[in-house]
Write a protein that holds these residues in place. Structure first.
Motif, PDB file in Angstrom:
ATOM      1  N   LYS A 175      20.521   8.251 -26.240  1.00  0.00           N
ATOM      2  CA  LYS A 175      21.657   9.082 -26.587  1.00  0.00           C
ATOM      3  C   LYS A 175      22.698   9.136 -25.530  1.00  0.00           C
ATOM      4  N   VAL A 176      23.815   9.484 -25.745  1.00  0.00           N
ATOM      5  CA  VAL A 176      24.917   9.579 -24.450  1.00  0.00           C
ATOM      6  C   VAL A 176      25.507  11.028 -24.949  1.00  0.00           C
ATOM      7  N   ALA A 177      25.597  11.924 -23.851  1.00  0.00           N
ATOM      8  CA  ALA A 177      26.315  13.214 -24.247  1.00  0.00           C
ATOM      9  C   ALA A 177      27.691  13.119 -23.499  1.00  0.00           C
ATOM     10  N   ALA A 178      28.825  13.594 -24.063  1.00  0.00           N
ATOM     11  CA  ALA A 178      30.158  13.466 -23.754  1.00  0.00           C
ATOM     12  C   ALA A 178      30.853  14.742 -23.825  1.00  0.00           C
ATOM     13  N   LYS A 179      31.453  15.343 -22.553  1.00  0.00           N
ATOM     14  CA  LYS A 179      32.163  16.752 -22.682  1.00  0.00           C
ATOM     15  C   LYS A 179      33.564  16.348 -22.829  1.00  0.00           C
ATOM     16  N   ILE A 180      34.345  16.723 -23.794  1.00  0.00           N
ATOM     17  CA  ILE A 180      35.471  16.111 -24.101  1.00  0.00           C
ATOM     18  C   ILE A 180      36.601  17.445 -24.282  1.00  0.00           C
ATOM     19  N   LYS A 181      37.646  17.054 -23.629  1.00  0.00           N
ATOM     20  CA  LYS A 181      38.862  18.114 -23.525  1.00  0.00           C
ATOM     21  C   LYS A 181      39.772  17.955 -24.584  1.00  0.00           C
ATOM     22  N   VAL A 182      39.907  18.944 -25.535  1.00  0.00           N
ATOM     23  CA  VAL A 182      40.641  18.797 -26.813  1.00  0.00           C
ATOM     24  C   VAL A 182      42.010  19.764 -26.834  1.00  0.00           C
ATOM     25  N   MET A 183      43.031  19.427 -26.445  1.00  0.00           N
ATOM     26  CA  MET A 183      44.140  20.269 -26.287  1.00  0.00           C
ATOM     27  C   MET A 183      44.889  20.502 -27.686  1.00  0.00           C
ATOM     28  N   PRO A 184      45.004  21.602 -27.989  1.00  0.00           N
ATOM     29  CA  PRO A 184      45.598  21.904 -29.159  1.00  0.00           C
ATOM     30  C   PRO A 184      46.946  21.728 -29.194  1.00  0.00           C
TER      31      PRO A 184
ATOM     32  N   VAL B 228      47.559  27.552 -32.967  1.00  0.00           N
ATOM     33  CA  VAL B 228      46.568  26.743 -33.625  1.00  0.00           C
ATOM     34  C   VAL B 228      45.240  27.513 -33.776  1.00  0.00           C
ATOM     35  N   ASP B 229      44.822  27.648 -34.909  1.00  0.00           N
ATOM     36  CA  ASP B 229      43.422  28.499 -35.128  1.00  0.00           C
ATOM     37  C   ASP B 229      42.431  27.731 -34.586  1.00  0.00           C
ATOM     38  N   LEU B 230      41.689  28.151 -33.578  1.00  0.00           N
ATOM     39  CA  LEU B 230      40.612  27.457 -32.850  1.00  0.00           C
ATOM     40  C   LEU B 230      39.291  27.082 -33.587  1.00  0.00           C
ATOM     41  N   ASP B 231      39.063  28.232 -34.392  1.00  0.00           N
ATOM     42  CA  ASP B 231      37.863  28.337 -35.428  1.00  0.00           C
ATOM     43  C   ASP B 231      38.244  27.012 -36.143  1.00  0.00           C
ATOM     44  N   ALA B 232      39.272  27.110 -36.971  1.00  0.00           N
ATOM     45  CA  ALA B 232      39.333  25.817 -37.864  1.00  0.00           C
ATOM     46  C   ALA B 232      39.557  24.628 -37.191  1.00  0.00           C
ATOM     47  N   LEU B 233      40.149  24.464 -36.059  1.00  0.00           N
ATOM     48  CA  LEU B 233      40.326  23.056 -35.318  1.00  0.00           C
ATOM     49  C   LEU B 233      38.862  22.769 -34.987  1.00  0.00           C
ATOM     50  N   GLN B 234      37.874  23.743 -34.594  1.00  0.00           N
ATOM     51  CA  GLN B 234      36.684  23.352 -34.139  1.00  0.00           C
ATOM     52  C   GLN B 234      35.998  22.823 -35.399  1.00  0.00           C
ATOM     53  N   GLU B 235      36.078  23.344 -36.594  1.00  0.00           N
ATOM     54  CA  GLU B 235      35.479  22.777 -37.720  1.00  0.00           C
ATOM     55  C   GLU B 235      35.912  21.543 -38.112  1.00  0.00           C
ATOM     56  N   ARG B 236      37.221  21.335 -37.744  1.00  0.00           N
ATOM     57  CA  ARG B 236      38.125  19.990 -38.265  1.00  0.00           C
ATOM     58  C   ARG B 236      37.361  18.962 -37.430  1.00  0.00           C
ATOM     59  N   LEU B 237      37.069  19.165 -36.226  1.00  0.00           N
ATOM     60  CA  LEU B 237      36.565  18.211 -35.266  1.00  0.00           C
ATOM     61  C   LEU B 237      35.287  17.932 -35.609  1.00  0.00           C
ATOM     62  N   GLU B 238      34.396  18.835 -35.952  1.00  0.00           N
ATOM     63  CA  GLU B 238      33.005  18.695 -36.385  1.00  0.00           C
ATOM     64  C   GLU B 238      32.952  17.727 -37.783  1.00  0.00           C
ATOM     65  N   ASN B 239      33.753  18.004 -38.649  1.00  0.00           N
ATOM     66  CA  ASN B 239      33.996  17.225 -39.655  1.00  0.00           C
ATOM     67  C   ASN B 239      34.498  15.850 -39.644  1.00  0.00           C
ATOM     68  N   ALA B 240      35.253  15.702 -38.346  1.00  0.00           N
ATOM     69  CA  ALA B 240      35.887  14.146 -38.091  1.00  0.00           C
ATOM     70  C   ALA B 240      34.665  13.179 -37.368  1.00  0.00           C
TER      71      ALA B 240
ATOM     72  N   GLU C  79      44.122  17.232 -37.469  1.00  0.00           N
ATOM     73  CA  GLU C  79      45.430  17.690 -37.360  1.00  0.00           C
ATOM     74  C   GLU C  79      45.249  19.008 -36.249  1.00  0.00           C
ATOM     75  N   GLY C  80      46.280  19.074 -35.689  1.00  0.00           N
ATOM     76  CA  GLY C  80      46.262  20.335 -34.675  1.00  0.00           C
ATOM     77  C   GLY C  80      46.128  19.933 -33.176  1.00  0.00           C
ATOM     78  N   VAL C  81      45.557  18.775 -32.892  1.00  0.00           N
ATOM     79  CA  VAL C  81      45.160  18.113 -31.820  1.00  0.00           C
ATOM     80  C   VAL C  81      46.366  17.494 -31.011  1.00  0.00           C
ATOM     81  N   GLU C  82      46.698  17.899 -30.101  1.00  0.00           N
ATOM     82  CA  GLU C  82      47.668  17.349 -28.794  1.00  0.00           C
ATOM     83  C   GLU C  82      47.106  16.141 -28.303  1.00  0.00           C
ATOM     84  N   SER C  83      46.072  16.379 -27.690  1.00  0.00           N
ATOM     85  CA  SER C  83      45.650  15.094 -26.724  1.00  0.00           C
ATOM     86  C   SER C  83      44.108  15.404 -26.729  1.00  0.00           C
ATOM     87  N   VAL C  84      43.464  14.306 -26.234  1.00  0.00           N
ATOM     88  CA  VAL C  84      41.922  14.208 -26.221  1.00  0.00           C
ATOM     89  C   VAL C  84      41.595  13.377 -24.976  1.00  0.00           C
TER      90      VAL C  84
END
Length: 88
Positions: A3-12, A17-29, A75-80
């Motif tokens: 397996k590979v572990a990646a630390k990713i920077k996500v800019m809202p 932007v509601d960070l809790d909701a954004l985190q949930e959308r990232l998990e669902n994506a 939705e709500g992500v500016e850059s990755v």
């Protein structure tokens, strides 16, 4: 297969932007087989906070490209940006 572990920077898109909701959308994506193994938050500037999810993906699943593309379309992500990648 490992397996590979990646630390990713996500800019809202904005400080509003509601960070809790954004985190949930990232998990669902995420595709099947990938999962978030913790999320750090870091204040960038002027109330803007970046999320740093650590994503675990199967080795051989195309690396982190699929995760980057999925996160960029949330939705709500500016850059990755991938900050760090390693095998586990």
């Amino acid at each position: 297969m490992g397996k590979v572990a990646a630390k990713i920077k996500v800019m809202p898109q904005s400080p509003e932007v509601d960070l809790d909701a954004l985190q949930e959308r990232l998990e669902n994506a995420l595709a099947e087989g990938a999962k978030i193994n913790g999320v750090e938050r870091e204040e960038v500037a002027f109330g803007l906070v970046a999320l740093y999810p650590t994503v675990i993906v199967p080795d051989g699943a195309g690396g982190t490209e699929g995760v980057e593309e999925a996160f960029a379309e949330v939705e709500g992500v500016e850059s990755v940006t991938v900050e760090n990648v390693g095998r586990i």
